[in-house]
Motif scaffolding. Structure first.
Motif, PDB file in Angstrom:
ATOM      1  N   GLY A 107       0.843  -1.438  -0.092  1.00 27.56           N
ATOM      2  CA  GLY A 107      -0.032  -0.045   0.015  1.00 27.56           C
ATOM      3  C   GLY A 107       0.841   1.233  -0.061  1.00 27.56           C
ATOM      4  N   GLU A 108       0.344   2.168   0.847  1.00 31.65           N
ATOM      5  CA  GLU A 108       0.750   3.587   0.840  1.00 31.65           C
ATOM      6  C   GLU A 108       2.104   3.821   1.675  1.00 31.65           C
ATOM      7  OE1 GLU A 108      -0.848   6.045  -1.281  1.00 31.65           O
ATOM      8  OE2 GLU A 108      -1.212   3.929  -2.063  1.00 31.65           O
ATOM      9  N   MET A 109       2.315   2.568   2.552  1.00 23.60           N
ATOM     10  CA  MET A 109       3.433   2.607   3.406  1.00 23.60           C
ATOM     11  C   MET A 109       4.756   3.622   3.180  1.00 23.60           C
ATOM     12  SD  MET A 109       3.114   1.236   6.656  1.00 23.60           S
ATOM     13  CE  MET A 109       2.210  -0.064   5.708  1.00 23.60           C
ATOM     14  N   ARG A 110       4.929   4.492   4.023  1.00 22.88           N
ATOM     15  CA  ARG A 110       6.059   5.270   3.571  1.00 22.88           C
ATOM     16  C   ARG A 110       7.567   4.879   4.575  1.00 22.88           C
ATOM     17  NH1 ARG A 110       2.437  10.019   4.899  1.00 22.88           N
ATOM     18  NH2 ARG A 110       1.632  10.559   2.932  1.00 22.88           N
ATOM     19  N   VAL A 111       8.403   5.443   4.038  1.00 25.23           N
ATOM     20  CA  VAL A 111       9.837   5.105   4.898  1.00 25.23           C
ATOM     21  C   VAL A 111      10.374   6.628   4.984  1.00 25.23           C
ATOM     22  CG1 VAL A 111      11.155   4.761   2.649  1.00 25.23           C
ATOM     23  CG2 VAL A 111      12.050   3.759   5.016  1.00 25.23           C
ATOM     24  N   ALA A 112      10.900   6.751   6.233  1.00 19.40           N
ATOM     25  CA  ALA A 112      11.357   8.048   6.282  1.00 19.40           C
ATOM     26  C   ALA A 112      12.852   7.733   6.547  1.00 19.40           C
ATOM     27  CB  ALA A 112      10.637   8.853   7.985  1.00 19.40           C
ATOM     28  N   VAL A 113      13.660   8.780   6.272  1.00 16.07           N
ATOM     29  CA  VAL A 113      15.279   8.414   6.277  1.00 16.07           C
ATOM     30  C   VAL A 113      15.764   9.858   6.798  1.00 16.07           C
ATOM     31  CG1 VAL A 113      17.437   8.308   4.806  1.00 16.07           C
ATOM     32  CG2 VAL A 113      15.279   6.908   4.335  1.00 16.07           C
ATOM     33  N   ASN A 114      16.628   9.650   7.873  1.00 18.21           N
ATOM     34  CA  ASN A 114      17.399  10.649   8.486  1.00 18.21           C
ATOM     35  C   ASN A 114      18.392  11.202   7.615  1.00 18.21           C
ATOM     36  OD1 ASN A 114      16.185  10.955  11.369  1.00 18.21           O
ATOM     37  ND2 ASN A 114      16.506   8.857  10.990  1.00 18.21           N
ATOM     38  N   VAL A 115      18.512  12.724   7.180  1.00 14.95           N
ATOM     39  CA  VAL A 115      19.402  13.205   6.485  1.00 14.95           C
ATOM     40  C   VAL A 115      20.349  14.086   7.245  1.00 14.95           C
ATOM     41  CG1 VAL A 115      19.728  14.790   4.447  1.00 14.95           C
ATOM     42  CG2 VAL A 115      18.181  12.930   4.289  1.00 14.95           C
ATOM     43  N   SER A 116      21.741  13.971   7.227  1.00 10.64           N
ATOM     44  CA  SER A 116      22.588  14.874   8.005  1.00 10.64           C
ATOM     45  C   SER A 116      22.562  16.014   7.472  1.00 10.64           C
ATOM     46  CB  SER A 116      24.167  14.087   8.011  1.00 10.64           C
ATOM     47  OG  SER A 116      24.951  15.113   8.245  1.00 10.64           O
ATOM     48  N   PRO A 117      22.865  17.314   8.128  1.00 13.39           N
ATOM     49  CA  PRO A 117      22.975  18.487   7.732  1.00 13.39           C
ATOM     50  C   PRO A 117      24.387  18.479   6.675  1.00 13.39           C
ATOM     51  CG  PRO A 117      22.812  18.623  10.136  1.00 13.39           C
ATOM     52  CD  PRO A 117      22.859  17.327   9.615  1.00 13.39           C
ATOM     53  N   ILE A 118      25.221  17.673   6.846  1.00 14.06           N
ATOM     54  CA  ILE A 118      26.177  17.673   6.106  1.00 14.06           C
ATOM     55  C   ILE A 118      25.847  16.965   4.634  1.00 14.06           C
ATOM     56  CG2 ILE A 118      28.605  16.481   5.463  1.00 14.06           C
ATOM     57  CD1 ILE A 118      28.617  17.876   8.171  1.00 14.06           C
ATOM     58  N   GLN A 119      25.041  16.273   4.577  1.00 14.88           N
ATOM     59  CA  GLN A 119      24.185  15.722   3.318  1.00 14.88           C
ATOM     60  C   GLN A 119      23.445  16.870   2.519  1.00 14.88           C
ATOM     61  OE1 GLN A 119      22.691  12.170   5.297  1.00 14.88           O
ATOM     62  NE2 GLN A 119      22.981  11.256   3.271  1.00 14.88           N
ATOM     63  N   PHE A 120      22.821  17.717   3.416  1.00 15.17           N
ATOM     64  CA  PHE A 120      21.821  18.740   3.039  1.00 15.17           C
ATOM     65  C   PHE A 120      22.506  19.841   2.261  1.00 15.17           C
ATOM     66  CE2 PHE A 120      19.023  22.325   3.460  1.00 15.17           C
ATOM     67  CZ  PHE A 120      17.799  21.745   3.128  1.00 15.17           C
TER      68      PHE A 120
END
Ligand code: C2E
Ligand code: MG
Ligand code: MG
Ligand code: MG
Length: 289
Positions: A107-120
């Protein structure tokens, strides 16, 4: 050991610091080939709709099982990865793995991923995200990137360009650990967040008599609702805390009361006829997972 005079004490502290620096260098060295050795994995923690108990998604949380030392907390090794330029390969691996796993969920199941400020802060980030989506076939609206307020400490124009590029890919954005960092609300004027994650420090103690934390949570929920954003209360451990944040109209809940972060394979246990539901269960006994 230090006794008596100031010199002895100095020597004690100095060798303590030395030991800490050594430990850190050793960890950094081991982190360099942790991916290649297969020591890095993801755990997933359900994010639950506060009203329906339906799992709407999961947060991907990196895990490092060191060959000699066992589990090492990301709170310890992520800052080391950030300083040693290792966050980029690790972050890319996390994105790819999370998208690949999520593409197989119902279905619509989401995945959340943490993004470091360095990546950002790296202009290549949207490309890396796009590649992870393309390789997995995951629909972009099923990926949510979690970033912290610290990204607003840098160049505002750059940050706005990055937000635009990421939203342009169709992914969702969440503001993680809200209320613990940079204390300006001005950035909420323009930053295109879909969700605010209320830091677990506000939940701690919120059920104690006389606590002001529930007033703070209520204010954050009102702010998010006015800005058309969802809210997730993090770190809900007890049924009392769950009751409270439900009364305060938080839209989503995450915490040990539903589930600790678990390996991908264990998530399947929550599936019923293609829909994931999960029941809250009493206060969590241990704090460490
Ligand atoms: P976060 O993104 O705020 O993640 C939530 C943390 O709270 C996780 O810790 C989770 O295991 C923990 N938690 C969840 N429910 C409860 C609860 O009911 N009680 C308590 N006491 N804790 C709970 P974890 O996995 O140790 O991660 C710590 C931090 O490390 C994360 O905080 C995030 O900032 C960072 N991190 C984790 N994985 C990644 C990653 O893949 N990339 C980056 N850049 N950072 C990551
Ligand atoms: Mg997070
Ligand atoms: Mg958080
Ligand atoms: Mg945190």
């Amino acid at each position: 050991a230090a006794k008596g005079n100031g010199c002895g004490r100095f020597a004690f502290y100095s060798s303590d610091l030395h030991q800490a620096a050594e430990d850190r260098r050793a960890l950094e060295e081991d982190l360099r080939d942790a991916l290649a050795r297969g020591e890095i994995a993801l755990a997933y923690q359900p994010v639950v709709n506060a009203r329906s108990n339906m799992v709407t998604g999961v947060e991907a949380l990196i895990r490092w099982t060191h060959r000699d030392r066992g589990a090492i907390s990301p709170a310890l090794f992520i800052p080391i990865a950030e300083e040693a330029n290792l966050i980029w390969p690790l972050g890319e691996w996390v994105l790819r793995k999370a998208c690949e796993d999520a593409a197989g969920w119902p279905g619509e199941m989401r995945v959340a991923v943490n993004v470091s400020p360095i990546q950002f802060a790296n202009p290549e980030l949207p490309k890396v995200v796009a590649k992870a989506l393309a390789a997995s076939g995951l629909s972009p609206d099923r990926l949510e990137l979690e970033i912290t307020e610290s990204v607003f400490l840098g160049d505002t124009a750059e940050a706005n360009r990055m937000f635009k590029a990421l939203k342009g890919l169709g992914v969702r954005l969440a503001l993680d650990d809200f209320g613990t960092g940079y204390s300006s609300l001005a950035y909420l004027q323009s930053a295109p967040f879909d969700k605010i994650k209320i830091d677990q420090s506000f939940v701690r103690g919120a059920t104690e008599p006389g606590s002001r934390n529930s007033a703070i949570i209520a204010a954050i929920v009102a702010l998010a609702e006015a800005l058309d954003m969802e809210t997730t209360a993090e770190g809900i451990e007890s049924l009392d805390q769950l009751d409270l944040v439900r009364k305060l109209n938080v839209s989503h809940v995450q915490g040990y009361v539903y589930s600790r972060p678990v390996p991908c394979a264990d998530l399947v246990g929550h599936t019923e006829a293609g829909v994931w539901t999960i029941k809250p269960s009493g206060p969590a006994r241990q704090r460490n997972d």
